[in-house]
Design a protein around this motif. Sequence first.
Motif, PDB file in Angstrom:
ATOM      1  N   ALA A 191      -6.623   3.565   0.089  1.00 33.93           N
ATOM      2  CA  ALA A 191      -6.440   3.620   1.543  1.00 33.93           C
ATOM      3  C   ALA A 191      -6.352   5.071   2.008  1.00 33.93           C
ATOM      4  O   ALA A 191      -6.954   5.461   3.011  1.00 33.93           O
ATOM      5  CB  ALA A 191      -5.194   2.846   1.949  1.00 33.93           C
TER       6      ALA A 191
ATOM      7  N   GLN B  18      -2.830  -3.272  -0.022  1.00 37.85           N
ATOM      8  CA  GLN B  18      -3.640  -3.636  -1.195  1.00 37.85           C
ATOM      9  C   GLN B  18      -3.741  -2.501  -2.192  1.00 37.85           C
ATOM     10  O   GLN B  18      -3.688  -2.721  -3.395  1.00 37.85           O
ATOM     11  CB  GLN B  18      -5.047  -4.033  -0.752  1.00 37.85           C
ATOM     12  CG  GLN B  18      -5.090  -5.369  -0.073  1.00 37.85           C
ATOM     13  CD  GLN B  18      -6.490  -5.685   0.407  1.00 37.85           C
ATOM     14  OE1 GLN B  18      -7.455  -5.601  -0.340  1.00 37.85           O
ATOM     15  NE2 GLN B  18      -6.610  -6.037   1.663  1.00 37.85           N
ATOM     16  N   ASP B  19      -3.957  -1.312  -1.701  1.00 35.41           N
ATOM     17  CA  ASP B  19      -4.207  -0.204  -2.612  1.00 35.41           C
ATOM     18  C   ASP B  19      -3.941   1.099  -1.870  1.00 35.41           C
ATOM     19  O   ASP B  19      -4.786   1.601  -1.142  1.00 35.41           O
ATOM     20  CB  ASP B  19      -5.668  -0.282  -3.089  1.00 35.41           C
ATOM     21  CG  ASP B  19      -6.017   0.827  -4.072  1.00 35.41           C
ATOM     22  OD1 ASP B  19      -5.242   1.784  -4.210  1.00 35.41           O
ATOM     23  OD2 ASP B  19      -7.084   0.725  -4.697  1.00 35.41           O
TER      24      ASP B  19
ATOM     25  N   ARG C 215      -7.355  -2.315  14.370  1.00 37.16           N
ATOM     26  CA  ARG C 215      -7.658  -1.213  13.477  1.00 37.16           C
ATOM     27  C   ARG C 215      -6.414  -0.786  12.694  1.00 37.16           C
ATOM     28  O   ARG C 215      -6.450  -0.583  11.490  1.00 37.16           O
ATOM     29  CB  ARG C 215      -8.129  -0.063  14.371  1.00 37.16           C
ATOM     30  CG  ARG C 215      -8.984   0.963  13.744  1.00 37.16           C
ATOM     31  CD  ARG C 215      -9.392   1.950  14.838  1.00 37.16           C
ATOM     32  NE  ARG C 215      -8.582   3.144  14.726  1.00 37.16           N
ATOM     33  CZ  ARG C 215      -8.906   4.185  13.957  1.00 37.16           C
ATOM     34  NH1 ARG C 215     -10.020   4.168  13.275  1.00 37.16           N
ATOM     35  NH2 ARG C 215      -8.128   5.223  13.874  1.00 37.16           N
ATOM     36  N   LEU C 216      -5.299  -0.713  13.434  1.00 37.02           N
ATOM     37  CA  LEU C 216      -4.038  -0.321  12.802  1.00 37.02           C
ATOM     38  C   LEU C 216      -3.622  -1.361  11.755  1.00 37.02           C
ATOM     39  O   LEU C 216      -3.184  -1.027  10.658  1.00 37.02           O
ATOM     40  CB  LEU C 216      -2.966  -0.183  13.888  1.00 37.02           C
ATOM     41  CG  LEU C 216      -1.637   0.421  13.475  1.00 37.02           C
ATOM     42  CD1 LEU C 216      -1.834   1.822  12.948  1.00 37.02           C
ATOM     43  CD2 LEU C 216      -0.694   0.439  14.677  1.00 37.02           C
TER      44      LEU C 216
ATOM     45  N   ILE D 284       1.525   5.084   8.457  1.00 38.92           N
ATOM     46  CA  ILE D 284       1.482   3.622   8.329  1.00 38.92           C
ATOM     47  C   ILE D 284       2.842   3.095   7.865  1.00 38.92           C
ATOM     48  O   ILE D 284       3.335   2.080   8.368  1.00 38.92           O
ATOM     49  CB  ILE D 284       0.368   3.193   7.342  1.00 38.92           C
ATOM     50  CG1 ILE D 284      -1.015   3.533   7.917  1.00 38.92           C
ATOM     51  CG2 ILE D 284       0.444   1.707   6.995  1.00 38.92           C
ATOM     52  CD1 ILE D 284      -1.393   2.785   9.168  1.00 38.92           C
TER      53      ILE D 284
ATOM     54  N   LEU E 249      -5.577  -3.345  10.155  1.00 42.55           N
ATOM     55  CA  LEU E 249      -6.490  -3.226   9.017  1.00 42.55           C
ATOM     56  C   LEU E 249      -6.002  -2.127   8.074  1.00 42.55           C
ATOM     57  O   LEU E 249      -5.997  -2.286   6.854  1.00 42.55           O
ATOM     58  CB  LEU E 249      -7.900  -2.909   9.541  1.00 42.55           C
ATOM     59  CG  LEU E 249      -9.025  -2.804   8.510  1.00 42.55           C
ATOM     60  CD1 LEU E 249      -9.166  -4.102   7.740  1.00 42.55           C
ATOM     61  CD2 LEU E 249     -10.340  -2.448   9.193  1.00 42.55           C
ATOM     62  N   ALA E 250      -5.540  -1.026   8.671  1.00 44.69           N
ATOM     63  CA  ALA E 250      -5.017   0.071   7.847  1.00 44.69           C
ATOM     64  C   ALA E 250      -3.763  -0.378   7.101  1.00 44.69           C
ATOM     65  O   ALA E 250      -3.573  -0.040   5.930  1.00 44.69           O
ATOM     66  CB  ALA E 250      -4.718   1.287   8.718  1.00 44.69           C
TER      67      ALA E 250
ATOM     68  N   ARG F 166      -2.208 -11.820   2.224  1.00 44.25           N
ATOM     69  CA  ARG F 166      -1.205 -10.780   2.095  1.00 44.25           C
ATOM     70  C   ARG F 166      -1.442  -9.666   3.108  1.00 44.25           C
ATOM     71  O   ARG F 166      -2.559  -9.233   3.295  1.00 44.25           O
ATOM     72  CB  ARG F 166      -1.251 -10.199   0.680  1.00 44.25           C
ATOM     73  CG  ARG F 166      -0.165  -9.194   0.506  1.00 44.25           C
ATOM     74  CD  ARG F 166       0.052  -8.816  -0.916  1.00 44.25           C
ATOM     75  NE  ARG F 166       0.859  -7.626  -0.920  1.00 44.25           N
ATOM     76  CZ  ARG F 166       1.271  -7.036  -2.015  1.00 44.25           C
ATOM     77  NH1 ARG F 166       0.970  -7.532  -3.171  1.00 44.25           N
ATOM     78  NH2 ARG F 166       1.994  -5.965  -1.939  1.00 44.25           N
TER      79      ARG F 166
ATOM     80  N   ARG G 134      -3.063  -3.422   6.137  1.00 47.87           N
ATOM     81  CA  ARG G 134      -3.493  -4.300   5.044  1.00 47.87           C
ATOM     82  C   ARG G 134      -4.110  -3.495   3.902  1.00 47.87           C
ATOM     83  O   ARG G 134      -3.928  -3.815   2.725  1.00 47.87           O
ATOM     84  CB  ARG G 134      -4.496  -5.334   5.566  1.00 47.87           C
ATOM     85  CG  ARG G 134      -3.808  -6.468   6.329  1.00 47.87           C
ATOM     86  CD  ARG G 134      -4.796  -7.524   6.743  1.00 47.87           C
ATOM     87  NE  ARG G 134      -5.646  -7.063   7.830  1.00 47.87           N
ATOM     88  CZ  ARG G 134      -6.932  -7.377   7.963  1.00 47.87           C
ATOM     89  NH1 ARG G 134      -7.532  -8.124   7.060  1.00 47.87           N
ATOM     90  NH2 ARG G 134      -7.615  -6.930   8.985  1.00 47.87           N
ATOM     91  N   ALA G 135      -4.867  -2.455   4.259  1.00 44.90           N
ATOM     92  CA  ALA G 135      -5.488  -1.623   3.223  1.00 44.90           C
ATOM     93  C   ALA G 135      -4.411  -0.937   2.385  1.00 44.90           C
ATOM     94  O   ALA G 135      -4.481  -0.926   1.153  1.00 44.90           O
ATOM     95  CB  ALA G 135      -6.415  -0.594   3.859  1.00 44.90           C
TER      96      ALA G 135
ATOM     97  N   ILE H 153      -6.794   7.238   5.758  1.00 49.46           N
ATOM     98  CA  ILE H 153      -5.641   6.631   6.424  1.00 49.46           C
ATOM     99  C   ILE H 153      -4.399   7.484   6.158  1.00 49.46           C
ATOM    100  O   ILE H 153      -4.146   7.864   5.012  1.00 49.46           O
ATOM    101  CB  ILE H 153      -5.431   5.187   5.914  1.00 49.46           C
ATOM    102  CG1 ILE H 153      -6.601   4.317   6.382  1.00 49.46           C
ATOM    103  CG2 ILE H 153      -4.098   4.619   6.401  1.00 49.46           C
ATOM    104  CD1 ILE H 153      -6.646   2.962   5.720  1.00 49.46           C
TER     105      ILE H 153
ATOM    106  N   ALA I  62      -6.284 -14.523  -1.135  1.00 52.60           N
ATOM    107  CA  ALA I  62      -6.886 -13.224  -0.874  1.00 52.60           C
ATOM    108  C   ALA I  62      -6.624 -12.714   0.534  1.00 52.60           C
ATOM    109  O   ALA I  62      -6.221 -11.586   0.721  1.00 52.60           O
ATOM    110  CB  ALA I  62      -8.370 -13.318  -1.124  1.00 52.60           C
ATOM    111  N   TYR I  63      -6.792 -13.535   1.537  1.00 50.89           N
ATOM    112  CA  TYR I  63      -6.731 -13.016   2.897  1.00 50.89           C
ATOM    113  C   TYR I  63      -5.317 -12.928   3.415  1.00 50.89           C
ATOM    114  O   TYR I  63      -5.071 -12.361   4.457  1.00 50.89           O
ATOM    115  CB  TYR I  63      -7.538 -13.899   3.848  1.00 50.89           C
ATOM    116  CG  TYR I  63      -7.151 -15.347   3.778  1.00 50.89           C
ATOM    117  CD1 TYR I  63      -7.845 -16.214   2.938  1.00 50.89           C
ATOM    118  CD2 TYR I  63      -6.075 -15.838   4.508  1.00 50.89           C
ATOM    119  CE1 TYR I  63      -7.483 -17.531   2.841  1.00 50.89           C
ATOM    120  CE2 TYR I  63      -5.714 -17.163   4.408  1.00 50.89           C
ATOM    121  CZ  TYR I  63      -6.419 -18.008   3.585  1.00 50.89           C
ATOM    122  OH  TYR I  63      -6.047 -19.307   3.492  1.00 50.89           O
TER     123      TYR I  63
END
Lengths: 238, 306
Positions: B190, B185-186, B175-176, B200, B178-179, B305, B181-182, B195, B302-303
């Motif tokens: 996020a 990206q943006d 979960r962390l 983070i 994922l945050a 970074r 990575r979010a 978040i 895409a996946y």
Amino acid sequence: MTNRTGLIVENATTGYDSADVLYGVSLNAEPGKITCLLGSNGAGKSTLVRLILGLTPARLGRVSFNGRDITRMQTHKVISEGIACIPEGRMVFSKCTVEENLLLGGYGEKDDALLTKRMKTVYDLFPRLAERKQQLAGTMSGGEQAMVSIGRGLMSEPSLLIIDEPSLGLSPLLVKENFKIIKEINERGISILLIEQNVRQTLAIAHYGYVLTQGKVVAAGTAQELLKDETMHAAYFG
Amino acid sequence: MDIGFIGQHLVNGLMQGMIYSLVAVGFTLFFGVLDVIKFSHGDVLMVGVFAGLTAFFGLDALGIENPYILVIAIILFSTALMALLGIVIAKILILPLKGAPPLNILLITLMLGTLLRESVRLFYPNGSNSKAFPAILPTDSFTWGNFSLRLDSVMLFVAGAAVIVGTYTLINRTRLGLAIRAVAQDEETARTMGINFGFIVLFTFALGSAIAAFAGVMNGFYYNEINFSMGLLLGAVGFSAAIIGGLGNLYGAILGGFLFAGLQTLAAAALPFSSSYKDVFAFAVVIALMAWRPTGLIAEKAYARV
């Protein structure tokens, strides 16, 4: 129990650097209703969204949600008060899968069982997303990304959902579909603040509306009142 | 060329590659979440090694001799302290400058690196000289013909691989992660998901700095010698490795680290000039690679970074 007064923005003034964009804007998104904010490009609609979410700090004025002052709260705290946002341009996490996007929407919720249940609700609403849960969101069509973005906004089970220009960049058919879904979401008891340029379709589903022109609210009223309002026609059609 | 010679170079190259990859992962993480290049990274690594050495002296003075306790204590102390330093750097220097031109952060971290380096040189007892790093790992070796593989090398390599796999798992399966990575990206979207952006960033800096400290300690155990300027070259190599791989890309950083070590090893073992040219050769190839692929070897998929 907090009092259900919904979202109240009072006399908010803000902007970027030295330029003010909003001047003393006040509005109220009542619980259970669809409130819309209409305005043309550059009227300050998105700035108001940023202000509510705490992304752009208010210079003057106050924002409260269900009786709690959220004016100076950090964005993640505002979200944990029960507000969610479907941002302008959908803004899906393009390098994450559909499922990951949905999980991010429910980031504040730590209970896996609850998240799984909510995800199922989203998949029921958009069966196509269920078929593509492992697909990267960035590889999907605009319409599918709109579904991801809406689904993501529902994952936190917000009491208020802010939807910023959902019709932007979608075909007329998809726009119609989107408005239908927004109405459905509202019927499930989620209050909605709908930011739009598309006057007729928006007023067809909204209960109450505000018209923003050059950073000021120039008209407000029920959807029926606004349809007849001359200020609004002037604001839009000059 | 006999098998022992090749084997020795191979082991050495793999070990170097692991160390470089670990340093590069930090650069890539920081760039991922905040789009900043933190030039003090190599010096944080160096401070980490000296912290580890200090922990060793402390435990030694207490009479603790069990090598496993010592090794674990050195690693824990070093990584925990550098995680803390990473947080302090992010909180005091990086986050307040968020809106400023990236060049400012580059400059500030460059100066911070010098500050750390000179502080160790001036204030660590006899800091301007190289120090022996304790050789406490078991040195039993397996021998095949004239090739011998030492147990300590194997242990270090396995530990390094575990750290890389652990980081990968953290980023891609939790979960962390994922945050993280979010945010990469943006950032704004996020934050709109609820978040806590500041958290983070601090976590990422703690993680990257702890990994650097681990790489430094690994380097110390492998060469049994450390000095106050070791972070300069390791930082430059780690940065190059992250760039060759494609900055912001976790796989790229790992690939870049091993590639750089491979080039050095090739220069040292197979090319007809003295092995002291190995860095010149490796950096020259990196320059050529950058001219050929300015965005890094792995086109940002895409996946990939973080």
